[in-house]
Motif scaffolding. Structure first.
Motif, PDB file in Angstrom:
ATOM      1  N   ALA A 157       0.824  -1.208   0.000  1.00  0.00           N
ATOM      2  CA  ALA A 157       0.000   0.000   0.000  1.00  0.00           C
ATOM      3  C   ALA A 157       0.862   1.264   0.000  1.00  0.00           C
ATOM      4  O   ALA A 157       0.555   2.263  -0.684  1.00  0.00           O
ATOM      5  N   LYS A 158       1.951   1.242   0.754  1.00  0.00           N
ATOM      6  CA  LYS A 158       2.833   2.414   0.777  1.00  0.00           C
ATOM      7  C   LYS A 158       3.512   2.640  -0.571  1.00  0.00           C
ATOM      8  O   LYS A 158       3.778   3.772  -0.959  1.00  0.00           O
ATOM      9  N   MET A 159       3.781   1.546  -1.248  1.00  0.00           N
ATOM     10  CA  MET A 159       4.395   1.693  -2.570  1.00  0.00           C
ATOM     11  C   MET A 159       3.437   2.344  -3.557  1.00  0.00           C
ATOM     12  O   MET A 159       3.852   2.981  -4.533  1.00  0.00           O
ATOM     13  N   ARG A 160       2.145   2.220  -3.304  1.00  0.00           N
ATOM     14  CA  ARG A 160       1.162   2.838  -4.198  1.00  0.00           C
ATOM     15  C   ARG A 160       1.171   4.361  -4.068  1.00  0.00           C
ATOM     16  O   ARG A 160       0.656   5.075  -4.923  1.00  0.00           O
ATOM     17  N   VAL A 161       1.754   4.890  -2.979  1.00  0.00           N
ATOM     18  CA  VAL A 161       1.803   6.347  -2.794  1.00  0.00           C
ATOM     19  C   VAL A 161       2.603   7.002  -3.918  1.00  0.00           C
ATOM     20  O   VAL A 161       2.231   8.055  -4.457  1.00  0.00           O
ATOM     21  N   ASP A 162       3.721   6.404  -4.288  1.00  0.00           N
ATOM     22  CA  ASP A 162       4.536   6.948  -5.374  1.00  0.00           C
ATOM     23  C   ASP A 162       3.721   7.056  -6.647  1.00  0.00           C
ATOM     24  O   ASP A 162       3.819   8.051  -7.392  1.00  0.00           O
ATOM     25  N   HIS A 163       2.906   6.040  -6.880  1.00  0.00           N
ATOM     26  CA  HIS A 163       2.102   6.075  -8.105  1.00  0.00           C
ATOM     27  C   HIS A 163       1.016   7.156  -8.028  1.00  0.00           C
ATOM     28  O   HIS A 163       0.743   7.857  -9.019  1.00  0.00           O
ATOM     29  N   GLU A 164       0.397   7.291  -6.852  1.00  0.00           N
ATOM     30  CA  GLU A 164      -0.673   8.269  -6.705  1.00  0.00           C
ATOM     31  C   GLU A 164      -0.144   9.715  -6.827  1.00  0.00           C
ATOM     32  O   GLU A 164      -0.850  10.595  -7.322  1.00  0.00           O
ATOM     33  N   LEU A 165       1.088   9.977  -6.360  1.00  0.00           N
ATOM     34  CA  LEU A 165       1.638  11.352  -6.371  1.00  0.00           C
ATOM     35  C   LEU A 165       2.627  11.580  -7.509  1.00  0.00           C
ATOM     36  O   LEU A 165       3.374  12.572  -7.522  1.00  0.00           O
ATOM     37  N   LYS A 166       2.649  10.672  -8.441  1.00  0.00           N
ATOM     38  CA  LYS A 166       3.617  10.751  -9.533  1.00  0.00           C
ATOM     39  C   LYS A 166       3.431  11.983 -10.398  1.00  0.00           C
ATOM     40  O   LYS A 166       4.397  12.602 -10.864  1.00  0.00           O
ATOM     41  N   TYR A 167       2.175  12.355 -10.591  1.00  0.00           N
ATOM     42  CA  TYR A 167       1.909  13.447 -11.536  1.00  0.00           C
ATOM     43  C   TYR A 167       1.572  14.772 -10.840  1.00  0.00           C
ATOM     44  O   TYR A 167       0.972  15.663 -11.428  1.00  0.00           O
ATOM     45  N   VAL A 168       1.917  14.911  -9.583  1.00  0.00           N
ATOM     46  CA  VAL A 168       1.699  16.185  -8.883  1.00  0.00           C
ATOM     47  C   VAL A 168       2.746  17.199  -9.377  1.00  0.00           C
ATOM     48  O   VAL A 168       3.960  16.913  -9.379  1.00  0.00           O
ATOM     49  N   ILE A 169       2.296  18.374  -9.784  1.00  0.00           N
ATOM     50  CA  ILE A 169       3.207  19.377 -10.359  1.00  0.00           C
ATOM     51  C   ILE A 169       3.707  20.284  -9.246  1.00  0.00           C
ATOM     52  O   ILE A 169       3.119  21.328  -8.914  1.00  0.00           O
TER      53      ILE A 169
END
Length: 683
Positions: A157-169
């Motif tokens: 679940a923590k690894m999914r954080v990188d994916h969720e915030l990948k496209y934050v500018i």
């Protein structure tokens, strides 16, 4: 008697309920194919399967949705704290002091979770970037925490954080900071639910059906290796020699007691004249025992692999004999007892204690014998009863064979039918052979014996007819009157009829001295009253002597002795008193004894009534009733019924029956024209 009968029944059935046991060794080889004699639950195996079913149920975890809200609030609080620190600090405050102040306001573990570089990126960020970072972190945490996260799934679940915030500018430093902060916020959101887990496991255990060893199920085949499971199953069904148990014998004892209880109850309510209950009990016990012993002997043929030998058992002999010597109700009850005992005796080849096919066959055969003779008790009918039993046996065998839907050849069916016919015929032959011995041995006067004695060709009846025809006709009339009166009060009408035929047999010794046989002068006109009295009284003792000489049943002899009781010969008594004043009344009374049974009392009344009514010139209904009631009242006043158990109510019914019968005999007749013309011509 019933204790002895119960012990005999127990002994005869003992061998057939004794459990068959085998010398089986664990991890040995079976020498025979063994089937279970009973249906029983293997509780140990059932419990094992239930435990396995429960173990297959995984732990139940419950999703806590409020955890997501709490962690979102945590992220928001962090960003709010950062904004407050940014606004509160002055321009002269160094960056290190700002970090220190932020550290004081945040939880220690949270601050140490991130590096100072990451916290610096958050403190130095523009308000717009900080707001964007906050929204991205809250969204990511809320999205990830909305799904089930177990302790095992936490890292994923923590690894999914990188994916969720990948496209934050935002700047890279700021992105790293919010990623690390969001990972801190992600925690397991499910907890172990003990109650739900136990409920599911209980349901899984309940769904497991009990493991049963079915009756007839093969436990081990010949030559098979004896495993622990097989050995435990043999032990469970009681087939091991080292496993002794008293349960079958205790059960058999209770069974025998319940089987004989209805018969015991019947005999406890059994009422007979002259305390003959014990005689009939001995008769019943003898017949019951002989029939069971015969069934036991035939059942021994099963050891020669003759499993169908039950079809030749003449069980009907027991019910027919009980029907003839006792009564129909007891015969029907006993047929059920025979059937139940037979289903145990002939249980060879079946896996249970009872062979229901054998029981049904024996029940039908026994009932057929009892019912066919319900109203036909002539000895000539016994063979017909045997044929009827054979017919019923054949029908029930064919019905059972067809219901089994087996493929039987015509030869096999023919053998079964032949066995059924032999059973019925053999039952009738045995009945005819045993009946005289039972009647003579126990002194039983059966209905069949009474019917034989009522045959007009009997030597004594022919003697009365030829030597004293008037007495014969008088006896027939008394028989008709007595039978009807006895049936009106529930007494033995057949016994009364037959006894009435013989009650005046003593008159054949001097027939001319009794008025019904006189054709001319009366011999008593030339004799003294004392001599006439002796001649008249002698016919009672003479009759008893003749009956004893011909070995007639005791009941008939007793009635012949008692039908006059101790009544007074009024005619000769008054005639003697006219000649002398020194006459004792006791000298002109019959010697007795008084009537001891209802049948004897009714015959004594009917004997006097018939003679009195016949002497009436024009017997009318009123005259007949007056004579009948007068004779009964005279006997009551003379205490003639003091030694029998007839009641006043029964005497009233007897009077009504006698009046009805006599009115039918002495009714007025129409005078035909030819008779009137003949009378006119004669005039």
């Amino acid at each position: 008697m019933f204790v002895l009968l119960a012990l005999l029944t127990f002994v005869l059935l003992y061998h057939h309920v004794k459990p068959e046991q085998y010398n089986i060794q664990l991890f040995g080889i079976s020498k025979a194919t063994i089937r279970s004699p009973i249906t029983i639950e293997d509780k140990e195996k059932t419990e094992k399967m239930r435990r396995e079913a429960a173990d297959r149920i995984a732990d139940v975890y419950t999703l806590k949705k409020e955890y997501a809200e709490n962690r979102v609030d945590l992220i928001s609080s962090v960003f709010t704290t950062i904004s407050e620190v940014q606004k509160e600090t002055e321009a002269s405050v160094t960056h290190s002091e700002k970090l220190q102040k932020l550290k004081e306001k945040l939880p220690g573990d949270l601050y140490t979770h991130m590096s100072e570089t990451q916290w610096s990126a958050l403190l130095t960020a523009e308000s717009s970037d900080l707001q964007l970072a906050k929204e991205a972190a809250v969204t990511a945490v809320n999205t990830i925490m909305s799904e089930r996260i177990t302790p095992q799934d936490l890292e994923e679940a923590k690894m999914r954080v990188d994916h969720e915030l990948k496209y934050v500018i935002v700047k890279n430093e700021l992105k790293d900071a919010i990623v690390q902060l969001a990972k801190y916020a992600i925690i397991p959101n499910v907890i172990y639910d003990r109650t739900a887990t136990e409920e599911k496991r209980r349901q899984a255990m309940d769904e497991v059906k009990p493991v049963k060893i079915l009756q007839g199920q093969i436990i081990v085949e010949e030559g098979q290796f004896i495993t622990n499971d097989i050995y435990n199953q043999l032990k469970l069904v009681g087939l091991l020699e080292n496993e002794s148990t008293m349960q079958p014998f205790v059960g058999l004892g209770i069974f025998v007691i319940l089987l004989l209880t209805p018969i015991l109850y019947y005999f406890s309510k059994f009422k007979r004249e002259n305390d003959e209950q014990h005689v009939y009990l001995f008769v019943y016990a003898t017949i019951f025992s002989l029939t069971l012993i015969m069934m036991k002997l035939i059942s021994l043929l099963q050891e020669m692999d003759l499993t169908d030998v039950v079809y030749v058992v003449p069980v009907a002999v027991g019910t027919i004999l009980i029907r003839i010597l006792l009564n129909e109700q007891l015969a029907v009850v006993t047929s059920f007892a025979y059937a139940i005992c037979g289903s145990i005796m002939f249980n060879e080849g079946v896996t249970g204690t009872f062979d229901y096919s054998a029981g049904i066959y024996l029940l039908a055969s026994g009932l057929a014998g009892a019912i066919f003779l319900s109203k036909q008790l002539q000895k000539a009918k016994i063979l017909q009863a045997g044929l009827f039993v054979s017919l019923v046996n054949t029908a029930i065998i064919i019905a059972m064979l067809f219901m089994k839907n087996g493929h039987y050849s015509l030869v096999e069916i023919g053998i079964f039918v032949m066995m059924a016919v032999i059973s019925g015929i053999f039952a009738s032959v045995l009945t005819i052979g045993l009946l005289p011995f039972l009647e003579a041995g126990f002194g039983i006067l059966s209905s069949m014996k009474l019917i034989e004695l009522s045959n007009p060709n009997h030597p004594l009846l022919r003697k009365i007819l030829t030597e004293a025809p008037g007495t014969y006709h008088h006896s027939l009339m008394v028989a008709n009157l007595s039978e009807a009166a006895c049936e009106a009060i529930g007494a033995n009408g057949l016994l009364a009829r037959v006894a009435a035929y013989y009650h005046d047999i003593g008159k054949t010794k001097r027939p001319r001295y009794f008025i019904e046989n006189q054709m001319g002068d009366n011999p008593h006109d030339h004799l003294s009253p004392q001599l006439s009295k002796n001649i008249i009284i002698a016919h009672v003792t003479d009759g008893a002597a003749i009956l004893k000489k011909h070995k007639m049943p005791k009941e008939i002899i007793d009635i012949a002795e008692q039908h006059h009781g101790t009544t007074l010969l009024k005619y000769f008594y008054h005639k003697a008193k006219q000649q002398s004043n020194y006459v004792l009344e006791e000298e002109f009374r019959y010697p007795g004894p008084k009537p001891q049974t209802k049948e004897a009392a009714i015959i004594s009344i009917a004997d006097s009534v018939e003679a009195a009514v016949r002497s009436l010139s024009n017997p009318s209904q009123e005259k007949i009733e007056k004579v009948v009631r007068g004779i009964i009242a005279d006997r009551l006043q003379d205490n003639q019924f003091n030694e029998c158990n007839i009641t006043l109510k029964e005497l009233e019914l007897v009077a009504q029956s006698l009046c009805e019968t006599l009115n039918g005999v002495f009714h007025s007749r129409i005078e035909y024209p030819e008779i009137r013309k003949e009378k006119v011509r004669q005039a």
